[in-house]
Design a protein around this motif. Structure first.
Motif, short mmCIF file in Angstrom:
data_model
loop_
_atom_site.label_atom_id
_atom_site.label_comp_id
_atom_site.label_asym_id
_atom_site.label_seq_id
_atom_site.Cartn_x
_atom_site.Cartn_y
_atom_site.Cartn_z
N GLU A 70 0.83 -1.21 0.00
CA GLU A 70 0.00 0.00 0.00
C GLU A 70 0.86 1.26 0.00
O GLU A 70 0.64 2.19 -0.79
CB GLU A 70 -0.93 -0.01 1.21
N THR B 78 -4.20 -2.43 -4.01
CA THR B 78 -4.34 -1.63 -2.80
C THR B 78 -5.26 -0.42 -2.93
O THR B 78 -5.68 0.13 -1.91
CB THR B 78 -2.96 -1.13 -2.34
N TYR C 52 0.46 -12.24 -3.33
CA TYR C 52 -0.13 -11.31 -4.28
C TYR C 52 -1.30 -11.94 -5.04
O TYR C 52 -2.38 -11.34 -5.14
CB TYR C 52 0.91 -10.80 -5.27
N GLU D 292 -4.32 -12.30 -2.75
CA GLU D 292 -4.95 -11.04 -2.35
C GLU D 292 -5.67 -10.36 -3.51
O GLU D 292 -6.72 -9.75 -3.32
CB GLU D 292 -3.89 -10.10 -1.76
#
Length: 415
Positions: free
Chosen positions: A221, A256, A321, A324
């Motif tokens: 982020e 993000t 990654y 997510e």
């Protein structure tokens, strides 16, 4: 022609030669700065590539660079018994001795330049000669002597910009050697120098250096925010080119950032649009998620996964990654529904219902998705977060905590 005209022409020719020499020197310096990162990239690709052809290509290019630039210590490390099973390199003592001999000769010349600068020239020449020796140690893979030489250079560097450049060199050395302690310490040091008077260009460079470090420690982020700040001002080619910069910005952005921000700062960014189609599979990944084409998104994610897996900054976070970013897609899809059949959702994503059921169940159990599955009716029901109730619960908890502290304080005062 008058004598004055002749002098002017001679001066112009001298200035032109100096300018050409300066441009050549700058180009060589940029190539030298990018060398360590290129070697680091090839090492990662060689260790993580799934296809034999890719590993062999990385292996050949890496060996070529090591021999071309006389990276003696790195060559011995890569040919050591511990690393042999990864690369299959066998140490050639004759080659190693030849490289070491050239290293000794080059180091002697650099030492002579340092001594000459100290005796016959000014502070700037001494600093440049000392920095060249530090770059030499970094190039051949002698990290400890390189750090010592950079610190020595830092002590004799006067200007704030020059000191920041030396710290950037230390950060590059840490990134190339995957020394997170070295990178973290010098990122903080660079922040202090920049706060005291760093120019605009170095402030932007620091953002990219810090973002690279944040990617390695999985703070995606914060890294995404720094990269977005540099979309229109990127000049950090010693770490990676602009195409790779766009690659990182898009991947971290879709993970993000919320959808409106992705649209405004990435999808509609002219700088990103200028290069995104040059990066394989990146444009379909971005547009398919933004346009809610989830089956195409999963296909694009599978296509680009090999590039993520072999990237020096993201390879260690590949599984994280991919997991997510799938959660991001599921959340975006479910946000539009109070309830949807499992079959309909599976059709949208192009996956079997059994796979989707197991995937959603895992994320629901981990608290990553606010929904529940009615297995009997084959329906996924979205659970809307009650913000007012959540705020009420937060107030109650804070009040209980405050009362507890007051009671402890009262007992202390009473004693």
């Amino acid at each position: 022609m008058s004598n004055d005209d002749e002098k002017k022409q001679q001066q112009q020719a001298t200035d032109s030669d100096a300018s050409d020499s300066g441009e050549t020197s700058l180009e060589q310096q940029q190539q030298q700065q990018a060398l360590l990162m290129k070697v680091s990239e090839l090492l990662t690709r060689q260790e993580t590539a799934q296809q034999t052809q890719q590993r062999q290509a990385a292996d050949a290019e890496l060996m070529s660079l090591v021999k071309q630039h006389d990276m003696t210590l790195l060559y011995r490390q890569l040919c050591s018994s511990e690393a042999e099973h990864l690369r299959g390199w066998v140490l050639d003592e004759a080659v190693a001795r030849e490289m070491a001999t050239r290293n000794e000769k080059e180091l002697a010349e650099l030492d002579a330049k340092v001594e000459d600068a100290k005796e016959n020239h000014g502070d700037i020449e001494v600093k440049n000669a000392t920095l060249a020796r530090a770059d030499f140690f970094a190039r051949i893979g002698d990290k400890e002597r390189a750090i010592k030489a950079y610190e020595e250079t830092l002590e004799i560097t006067v200007g704030g910009g020059g000191r920041i450049d030396v710290v950037f060199a230390l950060i590059r050395l840490g990134l190339a050697q995957f020394d997170m302690d070295l990178v973290r310490a010098n990122v903080e040091r660079a922040k202090q120098f920049v706060a005291k008077g760093g120019d605009w260009e170095r402030r932007n460079l620091l953002k990219v250096y810090e973002a690279s470090y944040l990617m390695l420690i999985r703070d995606f982020e914060a890294a995404a925010k720094l990269l977005l700040d540099c979309v229109a001002t990127f000049t950090c080619y010693e770490l990676f080119d602009y195409n790779r910069f766009a690659f990182y910005t898009v991947l971290l952005g879709v993970l993000t950032l919320d959808r409106p921000t992705v649209r405004d700062k990435i999808v509609l960014s002219p700088d990103i649009l200028a290069v995104i189609r040059e990066v394989p599979h990146l444009h379909p990944l971005l547009t398919s998620l933004h346009d809610c084409k989830y089956q195409q998104f999963l296909q694009s994610l599978a296509d680009i996964s090999e590039d993520i897996k072999t990237d020096r900054f993201l390879s260690t976070h590949f599984g994280f990654y991919v997991r997510e970013v799938r959660i991001v897609a599921y959340r975006q899809f479910l946000q539009s529904y109070l309830s949807v059949t499992l079959q309909s959702m599976a059709d949208q994503f192009g996956v079997p219902t059994d796979f989707l059921d197991a995937e959603l169940s895992r994320f629901i159990a981990a608290g990553r998705l606010n929904c529940k599955i009615d297995k009997v009716n084959g329906v996924v029901q979205t659970v809307r977060a009650d913000r007012r109730n959540s705020q009420y619960q937060d107030v109650i908890k804070s009040g209980d905590h405050l009362l507890s502290r007051i009671q402890k304080l009262t007992k202390t005062v009473a004693l």
